[in-house]
Structures are given as structure tokens and as C-alpha cells.
Enzyme design. Structure first.
Site, short mmCIF file in Angstrom:
data_model
loop_
_atom_site.label_atom_id
_atom_site.label_comp_id
_atom_site.label_asym_id
_atom_site.label_seq_id
_atom_site.Cartn_x
_atom_site.Cartn_y
_atom_site.Cartn_z
N LYS A 207 0.84 -1.20 0.00
CA LYS A 207 0.00 0.00 0.00
C LYS A 207 0.88 1.25 0.00
CE LYS A 207 -3.58 2.12 2.85
NZ LYS A 207 -4.49 1.95 3.98
N GLU A 213 10.50 -4.73 4.68
CA GLU A 213 10.61 -6.12 4.24
C GLU A 213 10.32 -6.23 2.74
OE1 GLU A 213 8.86 -4.96 6.76
OE2 GLU A 213 9.02 -6.26 8.53
N GLY A 269 -5.02 -2.14 5.22
CA GLY A 269 -4.19 -3.26 4.77
C GLY A 269 -4.85 -4.62 4.98
N ARG A 270 -5.33 -4.86 6.20
CA ARG A 270 -5.88 -6.21 6.49
C ARG A 270 -7.28 -6.38 5.93
NH1 ARG A 270 -4.93 -3.06 10.54
NH2 ARG A 270 -6.52 -2.33 11.97
N GLU A 355 -4.87 -7.24 15.16
CA GLU A 355 -4.39 -5.91 14.76
C GLU A 355 -5.53 -4.89 14.86
OE1 GLU A 355 -0.79 -5.21 11.93
OE2 GLU A 355 -2.57 -5.03 10.70
N HIS A 386 -4.60 -33.84 17.71
CA HIS A 386 -3.45 -34.64 18.13
C HIS A 386 -2.33 -33.76 18.68
CE1 HIS A 386 -4.99 -38.44 16.46
NE2 HIS A 386 -5.69 -37.59 15.71
N LYS A 514 9.14 -0.96 14.46
CA LYS A 514 9.75 -0.54 13.18
C LYS A 514 10.79 0.55 13.43
CE LYS A 514 5.65 -0.89 10.24
NZ LYS A 514 4.79 -0.16 9.32
C1 G6Q Z 1 -2.69 -4.09 7.95
C2 G6Q Z 1 -1.48 -3.41 8.29
C3 G6Q Z 1 -0.21 -4.10 7.84
C4 G6Q Z 1 0.20 -3.78 6.42
C5 G6Q Z 1 1.64 -4.20 6.22
C6 G6Q Z 1 2.12 -3.97 4.82
O1 G6Q Z 1 -3.80 -3.67 8.18
O2 G6Q Z 1 -1.56 -2.11 7.89
O3 G6Q Z 1 -0.24 -5.49 8.01
O4 G6Q Z 1 -0.65 -4.42 5.52
O5 G6Q Z 1 2.44 -3.50 7.12
O6 G6Q Z 1 2.03 -2.63 4.49
P1 G6Q Z 1 2.20 -2.15 3.01
O7 G6Q Z 1 1.10 -2.76 2.20
O8 G6Q Z 1 2.14 -0.66 3.04
O9 G6Q Z 1 3.54 -2.66 2.55
#
Ligand code: G6Q
Length: 547
Positions: A207, A213, A269-270, A355, A386, A514
Site C-alpha cells: 500500500k 521487508e 491493509g488487512r 491488529e 493430536h 519498526k
Molecule cells: C494491515 C497493516 C499491515 C500492512 C503491512 C504492509 O492492516 O496495515 O499489516 O498491511 O504493514 O504494508 P504495506 O502494504 O504498506 O507494505
């Protein structure tokens, strides 16, 4: 100070009611009402929710619904759907419902209907998927694409991973799907070892297009590709596409913005699986079936928006979670799918719920005086049996659980499905009924165990039962059904957030780690010193890694 939800009249009534119910077991509730299943089950969008195995009576539900009304749940649902800035700490709406709004009714953000943009991106995704499937989109050396590697993390990874795996039986186009999220180079290196640079398409899904990462993995993948093509930068345009809200950063990375699929800051994001973040899913199952996934979610959106609260699946699930978290002290909730293709659902729901609801201040910024999100965990049902079910049956924790059960397997074979179903049904029954001392004693006597041995074994062999569960049943996991299931959990989260007076759409809690990681990086790269306020543990370990 605003009134906290635990000061509401309904909250006090629920506390008193819990005390009255504390000594009534789930089996006793079944004995009192022969039609308990009929009274405590509801069906919508292909999902049957059986919530009869809960420590709850009609009075419990009535009181929980009063709480929902006191928290103005219906108003909040309206605000969500009308595109109000419900994510008030980031001054944004949360409009995942717009991404799957198959009815196309206008949804306004800042006075502008977002549906034309949403539909335009979906159309571009459809065209792209078709071009890749047809072999019209070729790699730099003229070969068709065979592998898709999605590079993203968190919300830009977990949804596509879970859905692509769950819908493997619906694959179209013959592409192999890979997902790289972790910054540890093992993840990327192990994936690159399996793919051919000339037939691989990388999707850089971020996003913000600034996540450490993802950017490290994207740069390393880019390097790997360029090494293969002897530095020919033109190869990038054929092997890299981006999904992002930031055109500028995509351009700066070197990806042709014609190969960029856009989404918007009003998509969390989620909650972004339904946006262009779903591109790897669309490539795996084809656009038509991706749209069926959206359609299933839309059907659940309509159910959530229009069904009376007492018959509304996400509302019932959300209220039951509040019931256990705040009135019974449960601090955990298990997700137990008896449909193996949903093996990644627990991890997906961990992010969605923890989250969103793992917060300790209310919307007004005051520290809450009640518990919020339970810890979410789980695994595919039979495997869990199990492993950790011992704790569910005889441990000391109250663990409400969702059993998610498919009537039919994606891959039917012999007697496997009756075996799967017998286990799912057995577990919910055994967890709630238990086996008391008398029954255990009779069983051991019938087995000819000596009186002395029985006396010794009895405490170890009895089960107190009374563990609550919901059972969610569907015919077969289709794309539409999966869409409805995920949307159901998204809306459950919203219901919980309203009852707990939380903003479920921000995630400031991930910031601190972070920042600290960035401050430590120079010391690990040999380009700077550790921050002066580092403690002796960090300093000693930095020294050791430097060696
Ligand atoms: C979700 C969070 C988080 C996000 C990641 C990746 O709701 O905001 O999990 O999706 O940190 O972020 P980017 O899509 O910006 O790389």
C-alpha cells in the site's frame, strides 16, 4: 472522561446474569430446551451458524442486544457503509465494502462516488489476468508466464496467501503461485530457487510502497532478474507489476506505472484482499471466480447491513465474543477449520482480529477499564486434536472456539469425509458434555480395571466439559462461500469494536518496533553506533552479531 461501556446499565445486567448462569452447564441448557438447536441457529449466505453450544440463554442474547443498542451498533453500521471517517485517528473511512459492492450503488468519499474507480481497476485486473492466461503477456525473452511471485507482507500477503491456498481446486490458467513476505533472505532465496527468471512475474504489493521487508525483497528480486538478463533494465517492465496507493514510489522503484494497479487510502491493509491486492488470487483462479469471491462478500455485507441484529451472523458472533471476554474472563479464542484447505485461516484471522482489536484505549483516547481482544489461535481441526486439544478438554482455560465445517471436501475420497465430519461433531459434543466421574468410573469398571487402579486414575480420566463453541457449516468451499466467510469475520470485528468503543481500523501498535529496528540497523551494518539509550542486553547481543 466519557462513560466507558462497562458503566452502561446493560453491562451491569450482564454481570448479574452471568452470576445466575455460572453454575448452569451447556448440557443442562440442552436438557431444558429440546429445540435448543432450532432456537440458537441461523443461516445466511450459504453459512449455517449453530451457536447452541454456548453458555447462553435467550435472556443472555436479549441482554447482549440491549448492550449493542446502548453502544449504538446500528448507527455505527450505517456510518461504516456511508463512508464516514470511522478510522478517526487516520481521518479516513474504511470502505472495504465498496471494493465488493456488486450492486454498484454509489458510495461517496469526500463527496465523490468511488465506484467508477473501483470498477475501472477491476476491469484492468481482468484484462491483465486474461493477457497472462492467454499468453499475450510474455516475459522479456518472449516466453509465457508460468510462475507468479507476490512480494508483500501483513495485509499485502496474508489474505492472498490464505485464499489462494483455500481455492486451489479452482485454479485456472496453470500458473504456480508463490508468496514472499519475510525479510529473512531464506524466504526469497528458497522461492527464487524454484522459479525461472524468464517465466516469472513478480507482483510488488505494498500500500505504502515503503515497507522495509517488501522493499528489500523487491530490490533483491529485481537484482536477481537483472543478473539473469545481463543488466537489461527493459526486462523489468515484463516481469514486475506493482499494487500500491503510491504512483510516485512505484515509479521511483523503476516499475512502469502502466503496470501498476491502484488502490486507495480508504482501504485498510488487512481489509485489502478485495482490492488489487487480490491480484495474485485473480491470477490463480481467474477473474470470473475472483468476482464470485467479491460477490460472496457482498452478500454478507448486505446481510450485515439489513438483517435484524438478533438474526445477524456477524452481530451474534461479535456479541458472544464480548460475552466470554468480559463476563467470563476468557482471554483466548480458537479457530478450528475442519476443511483442510482453510489451514491458513487462523493466521489470517490473527491479523484481522488482533491488529484491529488489540488496543487499550477507547475512541476518546482513554485507557479502557475492561478487557478487549482475545488472543486468536488455532489450526486445521484434526491436526489440532493430536496436538493442543488436550488443553481444551482438560486444561484450566476457558477457550471458546469456532468449528468451521465443510459438508463436502474439495477433493472427495472414500470414507475421508465421514471421518472428518465425525471428528468435528465429536469434538464439539465432547467439549461441551465432558464425562463426569460416575460415567468414567462405570467405563473403567466395564473394562475390568481394578478398584484400586480406578481410584488412582479417576481424576485423570474425567472431563468437566462446558467448553463453548460455535459451529459454522457450509456445503462446499466455493469462491463465493469463502468471500462470505471472510466478510463475516470482518464484520464480527466491527461489532466487537463498537461494543469495546475502539477504532478497529488503525494499527499504531506496529510503529514502535519498526522505529527501533531502524535505529539499530546502522550498528548491524557497521555504519553507525547503537542508540545511546540501548540497554545492556541489546548492546551485548549487537556485539555478538557484529562478530
Ligand atoms: C494491515 C497493516 C499491515 C500492512 C503491512 C504492509 O492492516 O496495515 O499489516 O498491511 O504493514 O504494508 P504495506 O502494504 O504498506 O507494505
Amino acid at each position: 472522561m466519557s462513560i466507558q461501556v462497562n458503566q452502561l446499565a446493560s453491562w451491569h445486567a450482564l454481570q448479574q446474569h452471568q452470576q445466575q448462569l455460572a453454575n448452569t452447564s451447556i448440557p443442562a441448557l440442552f436438557a431444558q430446551d429440546k429445540q435448543r438447536f432450532e432456537h440458537f441457529s441461523v443461516e445466511a449466505c450459504g453459512l449455517l451458524l449453530d451457536y447452541s453450544r454456548n453458555r447462553a440463554t435467550q435472556e443472555t442474547l436479549d441482554l447482549l442486544l440491549v448492550l449493542a443498542n446502548e453502544c449504538q451498533l446500528s448507527d455505527w453500521i450505517k456510518r461504516l457503509y456511508q463512508g464516514e471517517a470511522v478510522n478517526h485517528t487516520e481521518h479516513r473511512p474504511a470502505l472495504h465494502i465498496a471494493l465488493r459492492n456488486r450492486s454498484n450503488t454509489p458510495i461517496q468519499v469526500a463527496g465523490q462516488d468511488v465506484m467508477p474507480e473501483v470498477n475501472a481497476v477491476l476491469q484492468r485486473i481482468g484484462q491483465f489476468v486474461q493477457a497472462v492466461h492467454n499468453g499475450d503477456w510474455l516475459g522479456h525473452s518472449g516466453k509465457p508466464i508460468q510462475s507468479v511471485v507476490n512480494i508483500g507482507i501483513g495485509g499485502s500477503d496474508l489474505g492472498p496467501v490464505m485464499v489462494t491456498r483455500a481455492l486451489r481446486a479452482y485454479r485456472q490458467g496453470g500458473l504456480r503461485s508463490y508468496f514472499v513476505s519475510n525479510v529473512d533472505s531464506s524466504h526469497l532465496m528458497e522461492t527464487l530457487a524454484e522459479v525461472d527468471p524468464e517465466t516469472t512475474l513478480f507482483i510488488i504489493a505494498s500500500k505504502t510502497f515503503s515497507t522495509q521487508e517488501t522493499m528489500l525483497n523487491a530490490n533483491s528480486a529485481r537484482q536477481w532478474l537483472l543478473e539473469h538478463y545481463q543488466g537489461d533494465e527493459q526486462a523489468i517492465a515484463r516481469h514486475f507489476v506493482a499494487v500500491s496507493t503510491s504512483t510516485e514510489r512505484v515509479r521511483a522503484f523503476g516499475i512502469d506505472t502502466n503496470n501498476m494497479f491502484e488502490f486507495w487510502d480508504w482501504v485498510g491493509g488487512r481489509f485489502s484482499l478485495w482490492s488489487a491486492i487480490g491480484l495474485p488470487v485473480a491470477l490463480a483462479i481467474g477473474m470470473e471466480q475472483f468476482e464470485q469471491l467479491l460477490g460472496g462478500a457482498h452478500a454478507m455485507d448486505e446481510h450485515f447491513r439489513t438483517a435484524p441484529l438478533a438474526e445477524n451472523i456477524p452481530v451474534l458472533l461479535g456479541l458472544l465474543s464480548v460475552w466470554y471476554t468480559n463476563f467470563w474472563g476468557a482471554n483466548t479464542h480458537a479457530i478450528l477449520p475442519y476443511d483442510f484447505v482453510l489451514e491458513h485461516l487462523p493466521a489470517y484471522l490473527q491479523q484481522l482480529k488482533m491488529e484491529s482489536l488489540g488496543k487499550r484505549v477507547n475512541r476518546q483516547g482513554e485507557v479502557v477499564t475492561y478487557a478487549t481482544c482475545p488472543i486468536i489461535w488455532g489450526a486445521a481441526g484434526n491436526n489440532g486434536q493430536h496436538a493442543f486439544y488436550q488443553l481444551l478438554h482438560q486444561g484450566t482455560h476457558l477457550v471458546p472456539a469456532d468449528f468451521i465445517v465443510a459438508a463436502q471436501s474439495q477433493h472427495p475420497l472414500g470414507d475421508h469425509q465421514p471421518a472428518t465430519l465425525s471428528n468435528a461433531l465429536a469434538q464439539t459434543l465432547a467439549l461441551s458434555q465432558g464425562r463426569d466421574t460416575a460415567a468414567t468410573q462405570a467405563m473403567l469398571q466395564a473394562q475390568g480395571v481394578s478398584a484400586e487402579e480406578i481410584a488412582q486414575q479417576l481424576p485423570h480420566r474425567t472431563f468437566i466439559g462446558n467448553q463453548p463453541s460455535n459451529t459454522l457449516v457450509y456445503e462446499r468451499l466455493t469462491p463465493a462461500l469463502l468471500g462470505a466467510l471472510i466478510a463475516m469475520y470482518e464484520h464480527k470485528v466491527f461489532v466487537q469494536s463498537v461494543c469495546w468503543d475502539l477504532n478497529p481500523f488503525d494499527q499504531w501498535g506496529v510503529e514502535l518496533g519498526k522505529q527501533v529496528a531502524n535505529s539499530l540497523l546502522p550498528a548491524l551494518m557497521g555504519t553507525g553506533e547503537a542508540p545511546a539509550d540501548s540497554d545492556s542486553s541489546t548492546l551485548a547481543l549487537l556485539k555478538r552479531f557484529a562478530k
